[in-house]
Design an enzyme around this catalytic site. Structure first.
Site, short mmCIF file in Angstrom:
data_model
loop_
_atom_site.label_atom_id
_atom_site.label_comp_id
_atom_site.label_asym_id
_atom_site.label_seq_id
_atom_site.Cartn_x
_atom_site.Cartn_y
_atom_site.Cartn_z
N HIS A 120 0.82 -1.22 0.00
CA HIS A 120 0.00 0.00 0.00
C HIS A 120 0.85 1.27 0.00
O HIS A 120 0.36 2.35 0.32
CB HIS A 120 -0.98 0.00 1.19
N CYS A 128 4.45 12.20 -8.04
CA CYS A 128 3.87 13.20 -8.93
C CYS A 128 2.57 12.66 -9.54
O CYS A 128 2.54 11.54 -10.06
CB CYS A 128 4.88 13.54 -10.03
C1 BJW Z 1 -3.69 -6.51 16.56
C2 BJW Z 1 -3.19 -5.81 17.61
C3 BJW Z 1 -2.01 -6.29 18.15
C4 BJW Z 1 -4.95 -4.80 17.06
N1 BJW Z 1 -1.47 -7.36 17.62
N2 BJW Z 1 -3.21 -7.58 16.00
C5 BJW Z 1 -12.79 -7.74 -3.78
C6 BJW Z 1 -13.99 -7.75 -3.08
C7 BJW Z 1 -14.51 -6.55 -2.59
C8 BJW Z 1 -13.85 -5.34 -2.78
C9 BJW Z 1 -12.68 -5.34 -3.46
C10 BJW Z 1 -12.16 -6.52 -3.96
N3 BJW Z 1 -11.00 -6.23 -4.56
C11 BJW Z 1 -10.76 -4.90 -4.45
C12 BJW Z 1 -11.77 -4.33 -3.80
C13 BJW Z 1 -11.89 -2.88 -3.48
C14 BJW Z 1 -11.06 -2.43 -2.30
C15 BJW Z 1 -11.41 -3.26 -1.08
O1 BJW Z 1 -10.75 -4.19 -0.69
N4 BJW Z 1 -12.46 -2.88 -0.37
C16 BJW Z 1 -12.89 -3.59 0.83
C17 BJW Z 1 -12.90 -2.64 2.02
C18 BJW Z 1 -14.18 -4.27 0.59
N5 BJW Z 1 -9.64 -2.54 -2.62
C19 BJW Z 1 -9.00 -1.58 -3.27
O2 BJW Z 1 -9.55 -0.57 -3.64
C20 BJW Z 1 -7.52 -1.80 -3.54
N6 BJW Z 1 -7.23 -1.57 -4.89
C21 BJW Z 1 -7.53 -2.44 -5.85
O3 BJW Z 1 -8.07 -3.50 -5.61
O4 BJW Z 1 -7.10 -2.05 -7.11
C22 BJW Z 1 -7.62 -2.76 -8.23
C23 BJW Z 1 -8.88 -2.07 -8.57
C24 BJW Z 1 -8.83 -0.77 -8.94
C25 BJW Z 1 -10.01 -0.13 -9.30
C26 BJW Z 1 -11.21 -0.83 -9.18
C27 BJW Z 1 -11.23 -2.17 -8.78
C28 BJW Z 1 -10.05 -2.80 -8.46
C29 BJW Z 1 -6.67 -0.78 -2.79
C30 BJW Z 1 -6.78 -0.92 -1.31
C31 BJW Z 1 -5.97 0.21 -0.64
C32 BJW Z 1 -6.20 0.26 0.84
N7 BJW Z 1 -5.72 1.50 1.35
C33 BJW Z 1 -5.75 1.73 2.79
C34 BJW Z 1 -5.50 3.23 3.08
C35 BJW Z 1 -4.02 3.64 2.82
C36 BJW Z 1 -3.87 5.10 2.96
C37 BJW Z 1 -3.99 5.56 4.41
O5 BJW Z 1 -3.27 5.01 5.28
O6 BJW Z 1 -4.77 6.46 4.68
O7 BJW Z 1 -4.81 0.88 3.44
S1 BJW Z 1 -7.28 1.28 3.55
C38 BJW Z 1 -6.61 0.70 5.04
O8 BJW Z 1 -6.97 -0.69 5.17
C39 BJW Z 1 -5.07 0.75 4.85
C40 BJW Z 1 -4.68 -0.62 5.36
O9 BJW Z 1 -3.42 -1.00 4.80
C41 BJW Z 1 -5.82 -1.51 4.94
C42 BJW Z 1 -5.93 -2.78 5.72
O10 BJW Z 1 -6.22 -2.52 7.07
P1 BJW Z 1 -5.58 -3.43 8.21
O11 BJW Z 1 -4.09 -3.31 8.15
O12 BJW Z 1 -6.13 -4.78 8.12
O13 BJW Z 1 -6.04 -2.66 9.54
P2 BJW Z 1 -7.43 -2.77 10.34
O14 BJW Z 1 -7.51 -1.55 11.18
O15 BJW Z 1 -8.56 -3.06 9.44
O16 BJW Z 1 -7.25 -4.05 11.28
C43 BJW Z 1 -6.31 -4.06 12.35
C44 BJW Z 1 -6.30 -5.46 12.92
O17 BJW Z 1 -5.27 -5.54 13.89
C45 BJW Z 1 -7.60 -5.86 13.64
O18 BJW Z 1 -8.00 -7.16 13.20
C46 BJW Z 1 -7.21 -5.91 15.12
O19 BJW Z 1 -7.91 -6.90 15.87
C47 BJW Z 1 -5.76 -6.25 15.01
N8 BJW Z 1 -4.93 -5.83 16.14
N9 BJW Z 1 -4.09 -4.73 17.86
C48 BJW Z 1 -2.06 -7.99 16.56
N10 BJW Z 1 -1.47 -5.65 19.20
ZN ZN Z 2 6.12 14.86 -12.62
#
Ligand code: BJW
Ligand code: ZN
Length: 248
Positions: A120, A128
């Site tokens: 990510h 850019c």
């Molecule tokens: C502990 C703990 C401790 C607490 N020890 N654990 C298929 C089906 C449905 C939808 C889609 C699909 N394919 C793609 C999509 C669309 C979309 C998507 O997935 N949406 C879903 C929400 C449904 N995906 C995208 O858009 C991606 N792009 C893509 O697929 O491109 C192709 C495409 C393009 C155009 C159209 C179609 C396809 C891109 C995804 C980018 C995600 N970006 C973010 C934001 C980054 C910028 C920012 O930081 O502001 O990335 S979203 C956010 O979520 C961030 C994270 O990396 C990501 C994942 O979150 P994560 O890391 O899992 O965190 P949490 O908070 O959710 O969970 C924390 C966990 O830790 C919890 O379980 C706690 O219990 C645990 N925890 N303490 C261990 N001490």
């Molecule tokens: Zn440029």
């Protein structure tokens, strides 16, 4: 901590290990998660998926910079925790080790991981919007001056992957190739809700890897895993590391 004999055996025999991390791995460093609530999940009344969106980059880039500068300020006060440190050590402990992270916070690199696949992007780079040239940002420079691209004069934006945007070229392909070929796969600190990263554990298991989750909460993957270790990454990984050292 309850670690099965099977996992102990897998850990000591594993040659190719792959790890996917999410925001939870940085929670014990003081970095807020996305879906666990907390102060950074909402910025000026906007949920993070609104402010961290391609639409906001197009319509209000300076607000996006303010949000990311705020987060870089938070990160400047955070340090890697034992989970980051152990995962960095594991790079030299197995025949092949791959760290794939969804985190943009740079804490794996700060802990010493040499080659994390940052699917990510990184909060420490800008890109850019016109020609995609990337620029490393000095972590100490907050607020970031929203300067222009040195090549084409285009606007710079944070080099992170927002919803609906494509992952960096080749990053998912490389990560899925490693997932397909590993014998042990750890999924640590992710809600496993965001795709395509959430496909990696499924890919690994479907190709025969032993799948282990570390998370204090249940996720959609929990039942699918061969072993689910319920707890904090910074507490469970040191226990696993001790077992590994005992078999060195
Ligand atoms: C502990 C703990 C401790 C607490 N020890 N654990 C298929 C089906 C449905 C939808 C889609 C699909 N394919 C793609 C999509 C669309 C979309 C998507 O997935 N949406 C879903 C929400 C449904 N995906 C995208 O858009 C991606 N792009 C893509 O697929 O491109 C192709 C495409 C393009 C155009 C159209 C179609 C396809 C891109 C995804 C980018 C995600 N970006 C973010 C934001 C980054 C910028 C920012 O930081 O502001 O990335 S979203 C956010 O979520 C961030 C994270 O990396 C990501 C994942 O979150 P994560 O890391 O899992 O965190 P949490 O908070 O959710 O969970 C924390 C966990 O830790 C919890 O379980 C706690 O219990 C645990 N925890 N303490 C261990 N001490
Ligand atoms: Zn440029």
């Amino acid at each position: 901590m309850n670690i099965s004999e099977k996992l102990i055996a897998k850990l000591s025999e594993a040659k190719k290990v792959c790890v996917l991390t999410g925001a939870g791995v940085s929670a014990e460093s003081g970095v807020p998660t996305f879906r666990g609530g907390g102060s950074a999940a909402v910025w000026k009344g906007m949920p993070f998926d609104e402010i961290s969106s391609a639409k906001m980059v197009r319509e209000n880039l300076s607000e996006v910079w303010e949000w990311f500068d705020y987060r870089r300020g938070v990160l400047a006060k955070c340090a890697p925790n034992p989970a980051h440190v152990i995962l960095a050590e594991w790079e030299t402990r197995f025949v092949e080790f791959t760290l794939v992270t969804q985190n943009i916070d740079g804490l794996h690199r700060r802990a010493g991981s040499k080659n994390p696949i940052e699917v990510h992007g990184s909060i420490n780079r800008s890109r850019c919007v016109e020609c995609s040239r990337t620029v490393l940002m000095d972590a100490g420079t907050i607020p970031h001056e929203p300067d222009k691209c040195m090549d084409c004069g285009g606007n710079l934006r944070p080099d992170v992957v927002l919803f609906g945007e494509m992952l960096p070229a080749g990053a998912f392909e490389k990560a899925s190739e490693k997932a397909e070929n590993c014998d042990l796969f750890f999924v640590i600190g992710t809600s496993a809700l965001v795709y395509p990263a959430a496909m990696l554990p499924e890919i690994a298991k479907s190709r025969g890897a032993f799948l282990v989750e570390i998370n204090p909460e249940e996720t959609p993957l929990t039942r699918f895993c061969d072993e689910s270790l319920s707890g904090k990454a910074g507490e469970i990984l040191p226990g696993l590391n001790e077992i590994l050292k005992g078999h060195a």
